[in-house]
Design an enzyme around this catalytic site. Structure first.
Site, mmCIF file in Angstrom:
data_model
loop_
_atom_site.group_PDB
_atom_site.id
_atom_site.type_symbol
_atom_site.label_atom_id
_atom_site.label_comp_id
_atom_site.label_asym_id
_atom_site.label_seq_id
_atom_site.Cartn_x
_atom_site.Cartn_y
_atom_site.Cartn_z
ATOM 1 N N CYS A 37 6.490 -5.089 -4.656
ATOM 2 C CA CYS A 37 7.062 -6.430 -4.604
ATOM 3 C C CYS A 37 8.389 -6.484 -3.868
ATOM 4 C CB CYS A 37 7.264 -6.960 -6.017
ATOM 5 S SG CYS A 37 8.435 -5.954 -6.919
ATOM 6 N N ASP A 39 11.273 -5.392 -4.964
ATOM 7 C CA ASP A 39 12.432 -5.453 -5.854
ATOM 8 C C ASP A 39 13.213 -4.144 -5.795
ATOM 9 O OD1 ASP A 39 11.447 -7.849 -6.483
ATOM 10 O OD2 ASP A 39 11.013 -7.437 -8.577
ATOM 11 N N CYS A 63 12.519 -9.102 -10.663
ATOM 12 C CA CYS A 63 11.907 -9.999 -11.641
ATOM 13 C C CYS A 63 12.492 -9.767 -13.038
ATOM 14 C CB CYS A 63 10.409 -9.763 -11.676
ATOM 15 S SG CYS A 63 9.985 -8.188 -12.397
ATOM 16 N N CYS A 106 7.203 -2.585 -12.978
ATOM 17 C CA CYS A 106 8.625 -2.882 -13.194
ATOM 18 C C CYS A 106 9.258 -1.805 -14.080
ATOM 19 C CB CYS A 106 8.802 -4.247 -13.841
ATOM 20 S SG CYS A 106 7.717 -5.534 -13.177
HETATM 21 FE FE1 FES Z 1 9.529 -8.934 -8.168
HETATM 22 FE FE2 FES Z 1 8.940 -11.469 -8.168
HETATM 23 S S1 FES Z 1 7.735 -9.845 -7.589
HETATM 24 S S2 FES Z 1 10.804 -10.576 -8.384
HETATM 25 FE FE1 FES Z 2 8.131 -5.976 -9.066
HETATM 26 FE FE2 FES Z 2 8.848 -6.623 -11.444
HETATM 27 S S1 FES Z 2 7.449 -7.644 -10.215
HETATM 28 S S2 FES Z 2 9.642 -5.070 -10.225
#
Ligand code: FES
Ligand code: FES
Length: 128
Positions: A37, A39, A63, A106
């Site tokens: 994602c 992040d 997230c 995550c």
């Molecule tokens: Fe990580 Fe939305 S996918 S913040």
């Molecule tokens: Fe990617 Fe949470 S959705 S770290």
């Protein structure tokens, strides 16, 4: 998707947000990104001379589950030895926060971040 109460609590009241001086010998910094994602999480530990984690700070661009995972880990590792911190498993984090399957990565980020912080600290000590 509904977040668990634990995630919301950490998200709304994140523990130990901040930054420590990366130049200090007794600070280990782990910076990891989630390919899934994009992040990014930075987790830092401050280690005493006898190898106990005295303090921990994090900053997570991500997230709610990633923020909660890193917040939880900074709470958990305080008082742990480096070995204990290195053994922290993402499954324990995911369980504590009741993360659903799509949010497991995550918690993996938080496990990777603490491992990277310990590794960084050890590297610094080896160079001394
Ligand atoms: Fe990580 Fe939305 S996918 S913040
Ligand atoms: Fe990617 Fe949470 S959705 S770290």
């Amino acid at each position: 998707m509904a977040y668990s109460e634990q995630v919301i609590d950490h998200y709304e009241n994140p523990r130990n947000v901040g930054k420590m001086n990366d130049q200090d010998d007794n600070i280990g910094t782990g910076m990891v990104g989630a390919p899934a994602c994009g992040d990014v999480m930075r987790l830092q530990i401050k280690v005493s001379d006898d190898g106990v984690i005295e303090d921990a700070k994090f900053k997570t661009y991500g997230c709610g589950s990633a923020i909660a995972s890193s917040s939880l880990v900074t709470e958990w590792v305080k008082g742990m030895t480096l070995d204990q911190a290195q053994e922290l498993k993402n499954t324990t984090i995911a369980e504590e926060l009741a993360l659903p399957p799509v949010k497991i990565h995550c918690s993996v980020l938080a496990e990777d971040a603490i491992k990277a912080a310990v590794a960084d600290y050890k590297e610094k000590q080896a160079k001394k």
